[in-house]
Scaffold this motif. Structure first.
Motif, PDB file in Angstrom:
ATOM      1  N   TYR A  37      -6.020  -4.395   9.565  1.00  0.00           N
ATOM      2  CA  TYR A  37      -4.285  -3.916   8.804  1.00  0.00           C
ATOM      3  C   TYR A  37      -4.018  -5.029   7.369  1.00  0.00           C
ATOM      4  O   TYR A  37      -4.234  -5.792   8.186  1.00  0.00           O
ATOM      5  N   ARG A  38      -3.283  -4.255   6.196  1.00  0.00           N
ATOM      6  CA  ARG A  38      -2.605  -5.389   6.024  1.00  0.00           C
ATOM      7  C   ARG A  38      -1.448  -4.480   5.241  1.00  0.00           C
ATOM      8  O   ARG A  38      -1.083  -3.715   5.065  1.00  0.00           O
ATOM      9  N   GLN A  39      -0.052  -5.972   4.908  1.00  0.00           N
ATOM     10  CA  GLN A  39       1.096  -5.723   4.472  1.00  0.00           C
ATOM     11  C   GLN A  39       2.049  -6.666   3.535  1.00  0.00           C
ATOM     12  O   GLN A  39       1.741  -7.870   4.259  1.00  0.00           O
ATOM     13  N   ALA A  40       2.133  -5.876   2.915  1.00  0.00           N
ATOM     14  CA  ALA A  40       2.243  -7.274   1.464  1.00  0.00           C
ATOM     15  C   ALA A  40       3.967  -6.694   1.637  1.00  0.00           C
ATOM     16  O   ALA A  40       3.922  -6.120   1.615  1.00  0.00           O
ATOM     17  N   PRO A  41       5.451  -8.160   1.301  1.00  0.00           N
ATOM     18  CA  PRO A  41       6.547  -7.860   1.830  1.00  0.00           C
ATOM     19  C   PRO A  41       6.693  -6.214   0.478  1.00  0.00           C
ATOM     20  O   PRO A  41       6.197  -6.317  -0.491  1.00  0.00           O
ATOM     21  N   GLY A  42       7.784  -5.957   0.906  1.00  0.00           N
ATOM     22  CA  GLY A  42       8.770  -4.497   0.296  1.00  0.00           C
ATOM     23  C   GLY A  42       7.584  -3.810   0.025  1.00  0.00           C
ATOM     24  O   GLY A  42       7.651  -2.955  -0.505  1.00  0.00           O
ATOM     25  N   GLU A  46      -0.988  -1.071   5.279  1.00  0.00           N
ATOM     26  CA  GLU A  46      -2.464   0.448   4.538  1.00  0.00           C
ATOM     27  C   GLU A  46      -3.758  -0.605   6.059  1.00  0.00           C
ATOM     28  O   GLU A  46      -3.539  -1.666   6.326  1.00  0.00           O
ATOM     29  N   LEU A  47      -4.178   0.692   6.043  1.00  0.00           N
ATOM     30  CA  LEU A  47      -5.501   0.151   6.309  1.00  0.00           C
ATOM     31  C   LEU A  47      -6.795  -0.453   5.525  1.00  0.00           C
ATOM     32  O   LEU A  47      -6.821   0.364   4.665  1.00  0.00           O
ATOM     33  N   VAL A  48      -7.141  -1.396   6.372  1.00  0.00           N
ATOM     34  CA  VAL A  48      -8.082  -2.010   4.580  1.00  0.00           C
ATOM     35  C   VAL A  48      -9.378  -1.124   5.081  1.00  0.00           C
ATOM     36  O   VAL A  48     -10.479  -1.395   4.134  1.00  0.00           O
ATOM     37  N   ALA A  49      -9.786  -2.220   6.405  1.00  0.00           N
ATOM     38  CA  ALA A  49     -11.262  -1.786   7.527  1.00  0.00           C
ATOM     39  C   ALA A  49     -11.458  -0.950   8.585  1.00  0.00           C
ATOM     40  O   ALA A  49     -10.591  -1.357   9.687  1.00  0.00           O
ATOM     41  N   SER A  50     -11.748  -0.319   8.962  1.00  0.00           N
ATOM     42  CA  SER A  50     -12.434  -0.162  10.538  1.00  0.00           C
ATOM     43  C   SER A  50     -13.492   0.372  10.708  1.00  0.00           C
ATOM     44  O   SER A  50     -14.192   0.367   9.870  1.00  0.00           O
ATOM     45  N   SER A  51     -13.675   0.239  12.283  1.00  0.00           N
ATOM     46  CA  SER A  51     -14.738   0.185  13.018  1.00  0.00           C
ATOM     47  C   SER A  51     -14.386   0.683  13.911  1.00  0.00           C
ATOM     48  O   SER A  51     -14.034   0.431  14.827  1.00  0.00           O
ATOM     49  N   THR A  52     -15.927   1.176  14.771  1.00  0.00           N
ATOM     50  CA  THR A  52     -15.931   1.751  16.282  1.00  0.00           C
ATOM     51  C   THR A  52     -16.866   1.242  17.129  1.00  0.00           C
ATOM     52  O   THR A  52     -17.546   0.344  16.005  1.00  0.00           O
ATOM     53  N   ARG A  53     -16.790   1.876  18.136  1.00  0.00           N
ATOM     54  CA  ARG A  53     -17.769   0.636  19.127  1.00  0.00           C
ATOM     55  C   ARG A  53     -19.357   0.813  19.011  1.00  0.00           C
ATOM     56  O   ARG A  53     -20.958  -0.034  18.736  1.00  0.00           O
ATOM     57  N   GLY A  54     -19.441   1.915  18.272  1.00  0.00           N
ATOM     58  CA  GLY A  54     -21.085   2.327  17.775  1.00  0.00           C
ATOM     59  C   GLY A  54     -21.435   2.043  16.728  1.00  0.00           C
ATOM     60  O   GLY A  54     -21.711   2.193  16.294  1.00  0.00           O
TER      61      GLY A  54
END
Length: 116
Positions: A37-42, A46-54
């Motif tokens: 995830y990432r968050q800028a001031p103010g 937001e979710l940037v990238a996701s991964s599952t074990r598979g």
């Protein structure tokens, strides 16, 4: 209990690259989801990238083709390779992890700053 620690952030010129790492340590457990995830001031986080074990991966639209998420399950480590960085990518990047018991863990975050 798990400890989640990110590293690899820094100051980079627009168009440059950075590789973030997230290492999970502590009690040995099976890790399922590892996300960035990432968050800028103010601004909203937001979710940037996701991964599952598979091996399934997903990306936020603005980073598709520029960022790559990968993981080493044996080391309980997830990476985010970032290229063609833009000033709008400037934010605190945090690692989010879920384990076998569906518990959730967050890292402390690492700062990424992209300048023109």
């Amino acid at each position: 209990q798990l400890e989640v620690v990110e590293s690899g952030g820094g100051l980079v010129h627009a168009g440059g690259s950075l590789r973030l790492s997230c290492v999970v340590s502590g009690t040995i457990l099976t890790i399922y989801n590892m996300n960035w995830y990432r968050q800028a001031p103010g601004k909203q986080r937001e979710l940037v990238a996701s991964s599952t074990r598979g091996g399934d991966t997903n990306y936020e639209d603005s980073v598709k083709g520029r960022f790559t998420i990968s993981r080493d399950n044996a080391k309980n480590t997830v990476y985010l390779q970032m290229s063609s960085l833009k000033p709008d990518d400037t934010a605190i990047y945090s690692c989010y992890v879920t384990d076998f018991y569906r518990r959730e863990y967050w890292g402390q975050g690492t700062q990424v700053t992209v300048f023109s």
